[in-house]
Design a protein around this motif. Structure first.
Motif, PDB file in Angstrom:
ATOM      1  N   THR A  29       0.867  -1.175   0.000  1.00  0.00           N
ATOM      2  CA  THR A  29       0.000   0.000   0.000  1.00  0.00           C
ATOM      3  C   THR A  29       0.905   1.226   0.000  1.00  0.00           C
ATOM      4  OG1 THR A  29      -1.709  -1.143   1.261  1.00  0.00           O
ATOM      5  CG2 THR A  29      -1.762   1.265   1.289  1.00  0.00           C
ATOM      6  N   TYR A  30       0.611   2.176  -0.877  1.00  0.00           N
ATOM      7  CA  TYR A  30       1.393   3.398  -0.993  1.00  0.00           C
ATOM      8  C   TYR A  30       0.543   4.564  -0.510  1.00  0.00           C
ATOM      9  CZ  TYR A  30       4.337   0.650  -4.112  1.00  0.00           C
ATOM     10  OH  TYR A  30       5.159  -0.306  -4.636  1.00  0.00           O
ATOM     11  N   VAL A  31       1.106   5.389   0.384  1.00  0.00           N
ATOM     12  CA  VAL A  31       0.431   6.597   0.846  1.00  0.00           C
ATOM     13  C   VAL A  31       1.317   7.768   0.443  1.00  0.00           C
ATOM     14  CG1 VAL A  31      -0.505   7.852   2.814  1.00  0.00           C
ATOM     15  CG2 VAL A  31      -0.606   5.349   2.783  1.00  0.00           C
ATOM     16  N   VAL A  32       0.785   8.633  -0.434  1.00  0.00           N
ATOM     17  CA  VAL A  32       1.565   9.739  -0.990  1.00  0.00           C
ATOM     18  C   VAL A  32       1.253  11.009  -0.208  1.00  0.00           C
ATOM     19  CG1 VAL A  32       2.019  11.103  -3.073  1.00  0.00           C
ATOM     20  CG2 VAL A  32       1.505   8.652  -3.264  1.00  0.00           C
ATOM     21  N   HIS A  33       2.302  11.746   0.151  1.00  0.00           N
ATOM     22  CA  HIS A  33       2.164  12.988   0.907  1.00  0.00           C
ATOM     23  C   HIS A  33       2.821  14.134   0.151  1.00  0.00           C
ATOM     24  CE1 HIS A  33       0.984  10.781   4.539  1.00  0.00           C
ATOM     25  NE2 HIS A  33       1.943   9.926   4.232  1.00  0.00           N
ATOM     26  N   PHE A  34       2.112  15.252   0.025  1.00  0.00           N
ATOM     27  CA  PHE A  34       2.682  16.523  -0.419  1.00  0.00           C
ATOM     28  C   PHE A  34       2.777  17.396   0.818  1.00  0.00           C
ATOM     29  CE2 PHE A  34       0.597  16.586  -4.937  1.00  0.00           C
ATOM     30  CZ  PHE A  34       1.437  15.578  -5.344  1.00  0.00           C
ATOM     31  N   TYR A  35       3.853  18.116   0.968  1.00  0.00           N
ATOM     32  CA  TYR A  35       3.961  19.053   2.078  1.00  0.00           C
ATOM     33  C   TYR A  35       3.136  20.292   1.759  1.00  0.00           C
ATOM     34  CZ  TYR A  35       7.491  16.200   4.228  1.00  0.00           C
ATOM     35  OH  TYR A  35       8.137  15.161   4.840  1.00  0.00           O
ATOM     36  N   MET A  36       2.388  20.757   2.747  1.00  0.00           N
ATOM     37  CA  MET A  36       1.571  21.958   2.564  1.00  0.00           C
ATOM     38  C   MET A  36       2.473  23.180   2.549  1.00  0.00           C
ATOM     39  SD  MET A  36      -1.570  21.026   2.377  1.00  0.00           S
ATOM     40  CE  MET A  36      -2.478  22.512   2.618  1.00  0.00           C
ATOM     41  N   PRO A  37       2.226  24.115   1.630  1.00  0.00           N
ATOM     42  CA  PRO A  37       2.958  25.387   1.690  1.00  0.00           C
ATOM     43  C   PRO A  37       2.703  26.055   3.048  1.00  0.00           C
ATOM     44  CG  PRO A  37       1.819  25.171  -0.405  1.00  0.00           C
ATOM     45  CD  PRO A  37       1.346  24.038   0.473  1.00  0.00           C
ATOM     46  N   GLN A  38       3.659  26.796   3.510  1.00  0.00           N
ATOM     47  CA  GLN A  38       3.618  27.404   4.847  1.00  0.00           C
ATOM     48  C   GLN A  38       2.303  28.130   5.130  1.00  0.00           C
ATOM     49  OE1 GLN A  38       6.160  27.133   7.179  1.00  0.00           O
ATOM     50  NE2 GLN A  38       4.793  28.113   8.618  1.00  0.00           N
ATOM     51  N   LYS A  39       1.811  28.912   4.170  1.00  0.00           N
ATOM     52  CA  LYS A  39       0.623  29.727   4.445  1.00  0.00           C
ATOM     53  C   LYS A  39      -0.648  28.902   4.639  1.00  0.00           C
ATOM     54  CE  LYS A  39      -1.459  31.509   0.323  1.00  0.00           C
ATOM     55  NZ  LYS A  39      -1.569  32.632  -0.576  1.00  0.00           N
ATOM     56  N   PHE A  40      -0.648  27.615   4.269  1.00  0.00           N
ATOM     57  CA  PHE A  40      -1.826  26.763   4.445  1.00  0.00           C
ATOM     58  C   PHE A  40      -1.677  25.761   5.589  1.00  0.00           C
ATOM     59  CE2 PHE A  40      -1.852  27.787  -0.148  1.00  0.00           C
ATOM     60  CZ  PHE A  40      -3.038  28.506  -0.173  1.00  0.00           C
ATOM     61  N   GLN A  41      -0.550  25.754   6.279  1.00  0.00           N
ATOM     62  CA  GLN A  41      -0.320  24.716   7.281  1.00  0.00           C
ATOM     63  C   GLN A  41      -1.261  24.803   8.477  1.00  0.00           C
ATOM     64  OE1 GLN A  41       3.818  24.318   8.230  1.00  0.00           O
ATOM     65  NE2 GLN A  41       4.314  23.643   6.158  1.00  0.00           N
ATOM     66  N   ARG A  42      -1.610  25.979   8.918  1.00  0.00           N
ATOM     67  CA  ARG A  42      -2.524  26.103  10.076  1.00  0.00           C
ATOM     68  C   ARG A  42      -3.982  25.842   9.714  1.00  0.00           C
ATOM     69  NH1 ARG A  42      -0.604  28.387  14.843  1.00  0.00           N
ATOM     70  NH2 ARG A  42       1.476  29.264  14.643  1.00  0.00           N
ATOM     71  N   ASN A  43      -4.373  26.160   8.492  1.00  0.00           N
ATOM     72  CA  ASN A  43      -5.762  26.030   8.080  1.00  0.00           C
ATOM     73  C   ASN A  43      -5.835  25.556   6.624  1.00  0.00           C
ATOM     74  OD1 ASN A  43      -8.529  26.181   8.233  1.00  0.00           O
ATOM     75  ND2 ASN A  43      -8.599  28.357   7.777  1.00  0.00           N
ATOM     76  N   PRO A  44      -5.535  24.267   6.372  1.00  0.00           N
ATOM     77  CA  PRO A  44      -5.526  23.791   4.991  1.00  0.00           C
ATOM     78  C   PRO A  44      -6.938  23.702   4.415  1.00  0.00           C
ATOM     79  CG  PRO A  44      -5.074  21.994   6.510  1.00  0.00           C
ATOM     80  CD  PRO A  44      -5.130  23.248   7.328  1.00  0.00           C
ATOM     81  N   PRO A  45      -7.101  23.993   3.134  1.00  0.00           N
ATOM     82  CA  PRO A  45      -8.405  23.799   2.498  1.00  0.00           C
ATOM     83  C   PRO A  45      -8.792  22.322   2.599  1.00  0.00           C
ATOM     84  CG  PRO A  45      -6.894  24.960   1.038  1.00  0.00           C
ATOM     85  CD  PRO A  45      -6.100  24.497   2.207  1.00  0.00           C
ATOM     86  N   LEU A  46     -10.067  22.064   2.758  1.00  0.00           N
ATOM     87  CA  LEU A  46     -10.547  20.694   2.907  1.00  0.00           C
ATOM     88  C   LEU A  46     -10.932  20.102   1.563  1.00  0.00           C
ATOM     89  CD1 LEU A  46     -12.706  21.164   6.106  1.00  0.00           C
ATOM     90  CD2 LEU A  46     -10.331  20.394   5.940  1.00  0.00           C
ATOM     91  N   SER A  47     -10.976  18.778   1.526  1.00  0.00           N
ATOM     92  CA  SER A  47     -11.365  18.058   0.319  1.00  0.00           C
ATOM     93  C   SER A  47     -11.858  16.679   0.740  1.00  0.00           C
ATOM     94  CB  SER A  47     -10.170  17.915  -0.618  1.00  0.00           C
ATOM     95  OG  SER A  47     -10.440  16.983  -1.633  1.00  0.00           O
ATOM     96  N   ALA A  48     -12.794  16.131  -0.008  1.00  0.00           N
ATOM     97  CA  ALA A  48     -13.275  14.781   0.282  1.00  0.00           C
ATOM     98  C   ALA A  48     -12.248  13.728  -0.137  1.00  0.00           C
ATOM     99  CB  ALA A  48     -14.593  14.534  -0.435  1.00  0.00           C
ATOM    100  N   GLU A  49     -11.351  14.078  -1.045  1.00  0.00           N
ATOM    101  CA  GLU A  49     -10.408  13.097  -1.582  1.00  0.00           C
ATOM    102  C   GLU A  49      -8.984  13.201  -1.035  1.00  0.00           C
ATOM    103  OE1 GLU A  49     -10.528  12.475  -5.753  1.00  0.00           O
ATOM    104  OE2 GLU A  49     -12.648  12.998  -5.858  1.00  0.00           O
ATOM    105  N   ALA A  50      -8.648  14.282  -0.376  1.00  0.00           N
ATOM    106  CA  ALA A  50      -7.302  14.457   0.172  1.00  0.00           C
ATOM    107  C   ALA A  50      -7.432  15.066   1.561  1.00  0.00           C
ATOM    108  CB  ALA A  50      -6.477  15.360  -0.731  1.00  0.00           C
ATOM    109  N   GLN A  51      -6.814  14.436   2.536  1.00  0.00           N
ATOM    110  CA  GLN A  51      -6.904  14.920   3.903  1.00  0.00           C
ATOM    111  C   GLN A  51      -5.528  15.332   4.419  1.00  0.00           C
ATOM    112  OE1 GLN A  51      -8.080  11.609   3.224  1.00  0.00           O
ATOM    113  NE2 GLN A  51     -10.031  12.491   2.642  1.00  0.00           N
ATOM    114  N   PRO A  52      -5.470  16.455   5.120  1.00  0.00           N
ATOM    115  CA  PRO A  52      -4.194  16.833   5.741  1.00  0.00           C
ATOM    116  C   PRO A  52      -3.908  15.914   6.929  1.00  0.00           C
ATOM    117  CG  PRO A  52      -5.898  18.434   6.269  1.00  0.00           C
ATOM    118  CD  PRO A  52      -6.505  17.449   5.324  1.00  0.00           C
ATOM    119  N   VAL A  53      -2.673  15.535   7.075  1.00  0.00           N
ATOM    120  CA  VAL A  53      -2.237  14.711   8.204  1.00  0.00           C
ATOM    121  C   VAL A  53      -0.924  15.279   8.724  1.00  0.00           C
ATOM    122  CG1 VAL A  53      -3.327  12.580   7.385  1.00  0.00           C
ATOM    123  CG2 VAL A  53      -0.964  13.054   6.779  1.00  0.00           C
TER     124      VAL A  53
END
Length: 140
Positions: free
Chosen positions: A39-63
Motif C-alpha cells: 500500500t502506498y500513501v503519498v504525501h505533499f507538504y503543505m505550503p507554509q501559508k496553508f499549514q494552520r488552516n488547509p483547504p478541505l477536500s473529500a479526496e485528500a486529507q491533511p495529516v
C-alpha cells in the motif's frame, strides 16, 4: 497521486491553487514480500501559508506525519518506480547489515500500521535530468 495533484490545482473547498512542494513523500506499507502487494500513501507538504488552516477536500486529507528520531537514507537518480525503489532499498539494507541499525531496529509502527520505509522525490515530473530521489528506513 491524481487526487493530491487535483487538490493542489484547486479541487478543494476553497478552490485554492497551491504550488507543488518537495519532497513528495511516499510511505510504503508492504503486505507481502513484493512491492506490487504494498500500500502506498503519498504525501505533499503543505505550503507554509496553508499549514494552520488547509483547504478541505473529500479526496485528500491533511495529516501530521510522526516525528522519527533517525533515518538511514540512500540517494539515487532517475524516475522512481517499483523496480528501482526495490533495488535501492535492498542496497540500503545491505549497507546497514551488521551495524545494529538493520531490520530489527527499523520503526515498525506508523499510525498503527506497519511502516518499513519511505521514498521521496525532489524533482518536478517534467524534469528529466539530474533527478534526486531517496529511500529511507526510519528509526526511533
Amino acid at each position: 497521486m491524481v487526487s493530491l495533484f487535483a487538490y493542489i490545482r484547486g479541487n478543494n473547498d476553497a478552490a485554492v491553487k497551491m504550488n507543488m512542494t518537495a519532497p513528495v513523500l511516499v510511505n510504503i506499507h508492504p503486505r507481502t514480500g513484493h512491492l506490487q502487494n504494498s500500500t502506498y500513501v503519498v504525501h505533499f507538504y503543505m505550503p507554509q501559508k496553508f499549514q494552520r488552516n488547509p483547504p478541505l477536500s473529500a479526496e485528500a486529507q491533511p495529516v501530521e506525519l510522526p516525528q522519527h528520531k533517525y533515518a538511514a537514507v540512500r540517494r539515487f537518480g532517475g524516475f522512481m518506480d517499483d523496480s528501482n525503489i526495490s533495488v535501492q532499498l535492498s542496497a540500503l539494507k545491505k549497507s546497514l547489515k551488521d551495524t545494529g541499525r538493520d531490520k530489527s531496529s527499523a520503526s515498525n509502527q506508523h499510525s498503527g500500521r506497519a511502516l518499513l520505509y519511505s521514498a521521496a522525490g525532489y524533482n518536478s515530473p517534467f524534469e528529466h535530468e539530474n533527478r534526486v530521489n531517496e529511500v529511507m528506513l526510519w528509526f526511533d
